[in-house]
Structures are given as structure tokens and as C-alpha cells.
Write an enzyme that holds these catalytic residues in place. Sequence first.
Site, mmCIF file in Angstrom:
data_model
loop_
_atom_site.group_PDB
_atom_site.id
_atom_site.type_symbol
_atom_site.label_atom_id
_atom_site.label_comp_id
_atom_site.label_asym_id
_atom_site.label_seq_id
_atom_site.Cartn_x
_atom_site.Cartn_y
_atom_site.Cartn_z
ATOM 1 N N ASN A 1 47.045 0.745 18.363
ATOM 2 C CA ASN A 1 47.675 -0.280 17.522
ATOM 3 C C ASN A 1 46.658 -0.780 16.507
ATOM 4 O O ASN A 1 45.473 -0.897 16.823
ATOM 5 C CB ASN A 1 48.120 -1.456 18.407
ATOM 6 C CG ASN A 1 48.699 -2.619 17.611
ATOM 7 O OD1 ASN A 1 49.564 -2.435 16.766
ATOM 8 N ND2 ASN A 1 48.216 -3.830 17.879
ATOM 9 N N THR B 1 47.326 -1.504 25.809
ATOM 10 C CA THR B 1 47.538 -1.649 27.244
ATOM 11 C C THR B 1 48.631 -2.709 27.416
ATOM 12 O O THR B 1 49.141 -3.228 26.423
ATOM 13 C CB THR B 1 46.261 -2.124 27.965
ATOM 14 O OG1 THR B 1 45.944 -3.446 27.492
ATOM 15 C CG2 THR B 1 45.081 -1.191 27.701
ATOM 16 N N ARG C 1 56.747 -5.805 17.953
ATOM 17 C CA ARG C 1 57.279 -6.166 19.260
ATOM 18 C C ARG C 1 56.283 -5.852 20.364
ATOM 19 O O ARG C 1 55.642 -4.803 20.331
ATOM 20 C CB ARG C 1 58.528 -5.344 19.563
ATOM 21 C CG ARG C 1 59.812 -5.975 19.173
ATOM 22 C CD ARG C 1 60.955 -5.068 19.542
ATOM 23 N NE ARG C 1 61.372 -5.258 20.920
ATOM 24 C CZ ARG C 1 62.030 -6.319 21.343
ATOM 25 N NH1 ARG C 1 62.327 -7.290 20.528
ATOM 26 N NH2 ARG C 1 62.404 -6.413 22.599
ATOM 27 N N ARG D 1 63.933 -6.323 27.583
ATOM 28 C CA ARG D 1 62.793 -5.589 27.035
ATOM 29 C C ARG D 1 62.645 -4.205 27.652
ATOM 30 O O ARG D 1 62.412 -3.221 26.941
ATOM 31 C CB ARG D 1 61.505 -6.392 27.257
ATOM 32 C CG ARG D 1 60.282 -5.693 26.687
ATOM 33 C CD ARG D 1 58.990 -6.461 26.897
ATOM 34 N NE ARG D 1 59.065 -7.832 26.442
ATOM 35 C CZ ARG D 1 59.011 -8.206 25.164
ATOM 36 N NH1 ARG D 1 58.899 -7.299 24.214
ATOM 37 N NH2 ARG D 1 59.063 -9.466 24.846
ATOM 38 N N GLY E 1 55.509 -0.904 6.160
ATOM 39 C CA GLY E 1 55.082 0.484 6.360
ATOM 40 C C GLY E 1 53.933 0.940 5.484
ATOM 41 O O GLY E 1 53.771 2.144 5.273
ATOM 42 N N HIS F 1 45.631 -4.113 14.465
ATOM 43 C CA HIS F 1 45.882 -5.552 14.547
ATOM 44 C C HIS F 1 45.046 -6.252 13.477
ATOM 45 O O HIS F 1 43.855 -5.956 13.330
ATOM 46 C CB HIS F 1 45.506 -6.077 15.937
ATOM 47 C CG HIS F 1 45.732 -7.551 16.074
ATOM 48 N ND1 HIS F 1 46.987 -8.080 16.272
ATOM 49 C CD2 HIS F 1 44.889 -8.597 15.998
ATOM 50 C CE1 HIS F 1 46.892 -9.405 16.309
ATOM 51 N NE2 HIS F 1 45.625 -9.740 16.152
ATOM 52 N N ASN G 1 50.781 0.881 6.277
ATOM 53 C CA ASN G 1 49.868 1.659 7.125
ATOM 54 C C ASN G 1 50.430 3.057 7.387
ATOM 55 O O ASN G 1 49.681 4.036 7.409
ATOM 56 C CB ASN G 1 49.587 0.920 8.435
ATOM 57 C CG ASN G 1 48.489 -0.116 8.277
ATOM 58 O OD1 ASN G 1 47.321 0.212 8.197
ATOM 59 N ND2 ASN G 1 48.879 -1.390 8.189
ATOM 60 N N GLU H 1 42.336 -2.197 6.068
ATOM 61 C CA GLU H 1 43.128 -1.671 7.184
ATOM 62 C C GLU H 1 43.470 -0.204 6.984
ATOM 63 O O GLU H 1 43.433 0.584 7.926
ATOM 64 C CB GLU H 1 44.480 -2.411 7.286
ATOM 65 C CG GLU H 1 44.483 -3.578 8.211
ATOM 66 C CD GLU H 1 45.886 -4.126 8.412
ATOM 67 O OE1 GLU H 1 46.819 -3.350 8.682
ATOM 68 O OE2 GLU H 1 46.038 -5.348 8.314
ATOM 69 N N LEU I 1 48.635 -7.865 25.749
ATOM 70 C CA LEU I 1 48.941 -7.931 24.309
ATOM 71 C C LEU I 1 47.677 -8.073 23.463
ATOM 72 O O LEU I 1 46.929 -9.047 23.626
ATOM 73 C CB LEU I 1 49.889 -9.105 24.021
ATOM 74 C CG LEU I 1 50.211 -9.329 22.534
ATOM 75 C CD1 LEU I 1 51.064 -8.207 21.978
ATOM 76 C CD2 LEU I 1 50.888 -10.665 22.312
ATOM 77 N N ASP I 2 47.455 -7.111 22.583
ATOM 78 C CA ASP I 2 46.292 -7.080 21.683
ATOM 79 C C ASP I 2 44.974 -7.155 22.462
ATOM 80 O O ASP I 2 43.928 -7.518 21.893
ATOM 81 C CB ASP I 2 46.352 -8.221 20.643
ATOM 82 C CG ASP I 2 47.582 -8.117 19.745
ATOM 83 O OD1 ASP I 2 48.034 -6.990 19.496
ATOM 84 O OD2 ASP I 2 48.088 -9.170 19.306
ATOM 85 N N SER J 1 41.420 -4.510 13.485
ATOM 86 C CA SER J 1 40.923 -3.741 14.624
ATOM 87 C C SER J 1 41.936 -2.670 15.002
ATOM 88 O O SER J 1 43.138 -2.917 14.991
ATOM 89 C CB SER J 1 40.718 -4.655 15.846
ATOM 90 O OG SER J 1 39.852 -5.731 15.558
HETATM 91 C C1 GAR Z 1 49.538 -5.027 9.061
HETATM 92 O O1 GAR Z 1 48.706 -5.996 8.489
HETATM 93 C C2 GAR Z 1 49.252 -4.869 10.536
HETATM 94 O O2 GAR Z 1 47.895 -5.009 10.858
HETATM 95 C C3 GAR Z 1 50.044 -6.004 11.111
HETATM 96 O O3 GAR Z 1 51.236 -6.044 10.362
HETATM 97 C C4 GAR Z 1 50.980 -5.522 9.063
HETATM 98 C C5 GAR Z 1 51.953 -4.400 8.831
HETATM 99 O O4 GAR Z 1 51.884 -3.940 7.509
HETATM 100 N N1 GAR Z 1 50.296 -5.815 12.497
HETATM 101 C C6 GAR Z 1 50.473 -6.805 13.358
HETATM 102 O O5 GAR Z 1 50.443 -7.981 13.029
HETATM 103 C C7 GAR Z 1 50.722 -6.370 14.790
HETATM 104 N N2 GAR Z 1 50.891 -7.512 15.632
HETATM 105 P P1 GAR Z 1 52.570 -2.569 7.104
HETATM 106 O O6 GAR Z 1 53.995 -2.586 7.662
HETATM 107 O O7 GAR Z 1 52.566 -2.580 5.612
HETATM 108 O O8 GAR Z 1 51.752 -1.452 7.678
#
Ligand code: GAR
Length: 210
Positions: free
Chosen positions: A107, A141, A91, A65, A12, A109, A14, A174, A144-145, A136
Site C-alpha cells: 500500500n 497486514t 477501504r 466487510r 488513480g 500511504h 498512482n 509518491e 491498518l497502515d 511510505s
Molecule cells: C494518494 O495520495 C495515496 O497516497 C492516498 O490517496 C491518494 C490517492 O491518489 N492513499 C491513502 O490515503 C490510503 N489511505 P490517486 O488516486 O491519485 O493515486
Amino acid sequence: TPRLAVLASGRGSNLQAILDAIADGRLDARVAGVFGDRPGAHALERARDAGIEARALRPRDFAGRDEFDAALFAMVAAVRPDYVVCAGYMRLIGAAAVAPWAGRIVNIHPSLLPDFKGLDTHARALAAGAAEHGASLHFVTADLDGGPVIAQARVPVLPGDDPVALAGRVLEVEHPLMVAALQLLCAGRIVLREGVVEFDGQPLRAPLQL
Ligand code: GAR
């Protein structure tokens, strides 16, 4: 003030960057709820510490899902968000759940999309001998990514990097990327129209470099 629902699966950081930016007055938004797929996720605790509703559902409690996504996005819809922000949500979200939120779900990524979609992006960037790597922020959509990219932030790959060192360098960019992109989105300056990202009313030819 735009309302955000944040989806998160883990640490968490971000989410924390978003909460800190709101608290500091750098982002005019409100986090209306935090939702996820792992009840023990630290992200949920960060939300509750900030007085925000936080709930996770367990995928194994659902038949599949679509059933899981339907239940999760019912909770999301209940907080009436203007935008849904996937911030470390690990997910895949099925097409049926994404459709109603088209243009309102983003999202972050950890790669310079379209390079390195999916998991283990840092190890894969190193294995590929990439000179640059980054993160990014894109519209989600069913691909995926693969949704339209709004903005990116870059870091150099340095001699001696391992996936952990590289991930740490990416994470530092990020957080400001997330905040800067959400500022534009929440201000209505970034819009998805017929599958194309528009910035101040003009089609974006290449992702913003933030
Ligand atoms: C971040 O680096 C994010 O970009 C990545 O997971 C991490 C989460 O960190 N997301 C993905 O890989 C999505 N497929 P956080 O929980 O500390 O924000």
C-alpha cells in the site's frame, strides 16, 4: 513478467504512474486488473483506457466487510496476480482477506509511517507542526497502515502550506516512490520473511529512502 492487481478508489494518479512506467519500459510488470469499491472512480477509466480489466463492487451491496472483501479478492485472485498494489484504495481490508496475500500486498500511504496512520494525513502533519512529511510504501497486514515499511520519500513542509499544497508536493514524490519500490519488489529484491522486510537477502534496518 510479474502480474499486478491494483486496488484504487478514486483519481488513480498512482495507477497512472505505474501504467506509464510499464509503457516506458521502466517497470517490468503487467497490470492484470484494477479493482475497487467505487464504480465511478477515475482510476477504473484510466485502466480501461489502457485496455485493462477494471471492476468495482459497492460495499453497500454486501452484508459486511468480510463479505465485501471476499467478493473483491475473488476478482483479484481470478487475474492471478503475483502482487496486489493498493494505490489510493481507501477501504480497510479485513484480516481474513489480507492473510492469503501476506508478503504479496503493498500500500502507498501519504505520510512518513509510523506517523499519521489513517486519514487526513496532510492536515494532521501541518497541525502537528511537522518539518517534514512524505509518503511510505509498506506491506499490508491486518494492522491498518501498520505493516512493515519498505520505502519512503520525504518533502519539506514549507511556510504557508495548507493541506492541498502539501498534498500536491507529496504526490510528486509518491509517484516515483511507487515505481521505484515496485521495481525492487517485482525484481524479487524486496521480500517479506517472517514479518521482516529483506532487501537483497538482508533484513532492512530502516525504510529505503527513495
Ligand atoms: C494518494 O495520495 C495515496 O497516497 C492516498 O490517496 C491518494 C490517492 O491518489 N492513499 C491513502 O490515503 C490510503 N489511505 P490517486 O488516486 O491519485 O493515486
